[in-house]
Design an enzyme around this catalytic site. Structure first.
Site, PDB file in Angstrom:
ATOM      1  N   TRP A 130      -4.658   3.009  -3.353  1.00  0.00           N
ATOM      2  CA  TRP A 130      -4.233   2.588  -4.702  1.00  0.00           C
ATOM      3  C   TRP A 130      -5.321   2.974  -5.696  1.00  0.00           C
ATOM      4  CZ3 TRP A 130      -5.243  -2.737  -7.124  1.00  0.00           C
ATOM      5  CH2 TRP A 130      -4.531  -2.880  -8.320  1.00  0.00           C
ATOM      6  N   ASP A 211      -4.986  -5.644   2.228  1.00  0.00           N
ATOM      7  CA  ASP A 211      -4.281  -5.759   0.959  1.00  0.00           C
ATOM      8  C   ASP A 211      -2.793  -5.858   1.316  1.00  0.00           C
ATOM      9  OD1 ASP A 211      -3.238  -5.673  -1.539  1.00  0.00           O
ATOM     10  OD2 ASP A 211      -4.298  -3.873  -2.191  1.00  0.00           O
ATOM     11  N   LYS A 246       5.783  -8.075  -6.369  1.00  0.00           N
ATOM     12  CA  LYS A 246       6.961  -7.286  -6.006  1.00  0.00           C
ATOM     13  C   LYS A 246       7.959  -8.117  -5.215  1.00  0.00           C
ATOM     14  CE  LYS A 246       3.698  -4.397  -6.983  1.00  0.00           C
ATOM     15  NZ  LYS A 246       3.303  -3.366  -7.788  1.00  0.00           N
TER      16      LYS A 246
HETATM   17  C1  LMR Z   1       1.284   0.174  -8.744  1.00  0.00           C
HETATM   18  O1  LMR Z   1       0.556   0.641  -7.854  1.00  0.00           O
HETATM   19  O2  LMR Z   1       2.014   0.867  -9.456  1.00  0.00           O
HETATM   20  C2  LMR Z   1       1.315  -1.300  -8.957  1.00  0.00           C
HETATM   21  O3  LMR Z   1       0.554  -1.942  -7.988  1.00  0.00           O
HETATM   22  C3  LMR Z   1       1.004  -1.710 -10.331  1.00  0.00           C
HETATM   23  C4  LMR Z   1      -0.441  -1.547 -10.689  1.00  0.00           C
HETATM   24  O4  LMR Z   1      -1.019  -2.527 -11.164  1.00  0.00           O
HETATM   25  O5  LMR Z   1      -0.998  -0.453 -10.543  1.00  0.00           O
END
Ligand code: LMR
Length: 396
Positions: A130, A211, A246
């Site tokens: 992420w 996570d 989510k």
């Molecule tokens: C994403 O990865 O799009 C979501 O988890 C929202 C975010 O805060 O980035």
């Protein structure tokens, strides 16, 4: 004093939404940020959430502060959801939970806790991961190392490379895993591979930090916790950051939790006292509303059944879109094999589109995708799938 401040770059994911909102083109589609859309392109409030809110408003007697770690009933509900109500970890009282504003704050509180209480200064994250992980842990004062995860050529998990790298992680470091629905690739280890990773973690002596932002969006609420549970042997130590953005659709309520599992109940109690300091020095105590919704739903059999059916419905729609996405690209005559999209899990698909192709799609077709090529499949709808696929076909 502020004159010398430089402009920061836009956020890789949320910055895209800002540009999208300013885009005047009516045909624009945002497949950037991970937000679920129904077939009508809305992000509705779950019925179970509406019902829980009605109940909370009718029964609410005070807006007084919550305790620093939040409502104990919320903490228990979270632990039951992650480990199962009958798990030894709950019975032995070696797990503690703090209610955090979203999964991001759970990661940050975890990072602060590590920095303040462990000799470790480094956390290892997957490549890719992420977009915000590295920044959150850097902000907590940790160094961020990476381990291989994705085989781009074959669009599969690079398990051998991953396992080999994790064998070499120094004991006492921390390793971040995505418990399910890996963001951005949508590719998870199998249960057998998780079992092997758990053995490696024990042998290497690193602390696993999960996570868990998408529980229920992969194979099911219980099934999605199976990988994590492979690490739950007797006396294990783990951290889990949960998010309910989510799976409860509670994006703007910012509701999450950090659960710490210690080797003993006594160690858990001491760790809990330190977690409370991390919370107190960050945001003092958590906001109530989102957590109260989650607790109300999880503790009421009828609301829980309704919520579980809504999560299943959401997954079915996403998976339907995955299949339609692959079929539509094929129907448009695309020779490249996109069948891997149907095998990925959760909201995202790692499309293999390059940053240049993504830029061209935004500029020429008003189609917004994260520059890594990550597509939010949960924002595809029966109406936008054809134009989206045509746009993608035009840059291949
Ligand atoms: C994403 O990865 O799009 C979501 O988890 C929202 C975010 O805060 O980035």
């Amino acid at each position: 004093m502020f004159e010398g401040i430089e402009m920061a770059p836009p956020d890789a994911i949320l910055g895209l939404t800002e540009s999208f909102k300013k885009d005047p083109r009516p045909e624009k589609v945002n497949l950037g940020v991970g937000i679920y859309k129904d077939a009508q392109n809305n992000t509705p409030v779950f019925q179970s959430v509406k019902k829980a809110e009605e109940r909370l408003i009718a029964e609410e007697k005070t807006k007084s502060y919550l305790p620093i770690p939040g409502d104990p009933a919320y903490g228990l509900a979270v632990r039951e959801m992650v480990f199962g109500a009958e798990h030894e970890i709950l019975g032995s009282k070696r797990a503690v939970t703090v209610h955090t504003p979203g999964g991001t704050a759970a990661l940050r509180v975890g990072g602060d806790f590590i920095r303040r209480n462990l000799s470790c200064r480094r956390i290892w994250v997957s490549t890719p991961t992420w977009e915000n992980h590295g920044a959150v842990f850097n902000a907590a004062g940790l160094d961020v190392g990476t381990y291989p995860y994705y085989n781009a050529a074959d669009k599969v998990l690079a398990f051998d490379a991953m396992a080999g790298a994790l064998e070499r992680v120094p004991g006492g470091d921390v390793v971040l895993f995505h418990a399910c629905c890996h963001n951005p690739t949508g590719i998870d280890p199998t249960v057998d591979q998780w079992r092997q990773l758990a053995v490696i973690s024990q042998r290497a002596g690193f602390l696993p930090f999960f996570d868990f932002a998408y529980q229920g969006l992969g194979d099911g609420l219980k099934e999605d916790a199976r990988g994590l549970q492979e690490f739950c042997r007797s006396g294990c130590e783990i951290l889990v950051a949960s998010s309910f953005s989510k799976n409860f659709g509670l994006y703007n309520e910012r509701v999450g939790a950090l659960t710490l599992v210690a080797g003993t109940a006594d160690a858990a109690e001491r760790a809990f006292s330190q977690l409370k300091i991390c919370v107190r020095t960050n945001y003092s105590n958590p906001p109530n509303h989102g957590g109260a919704i989650v607790t109300t739903i999880l503790r009421d059999a009828a609301l829980r059944a309704l919520w579980e059916s809504e999560v299943r419905e959401m997954c079915a729609r996403i998976n339907g879109m995955r299949t339609l996405f692959v079929d539509t690209l094929r129907r448009l005559g695309i020779k490249q094999d996109f069948s891997f999209i149907a095998r990925q899990k959760g909201m995202f698909s790692y499309s293999g589109l390059t940053a240049e192709q993504v830029d061209a799609l935004r500029e020429q077709k008003a189609l917004y995708i994260v520059r890594s090529g990550r597509i939010n499949v949960a924002a595809l709808t029966p109406d936008n799938i054809e134009p989206v696929c045509r746009a993608i076909a035009s840059v291949l």
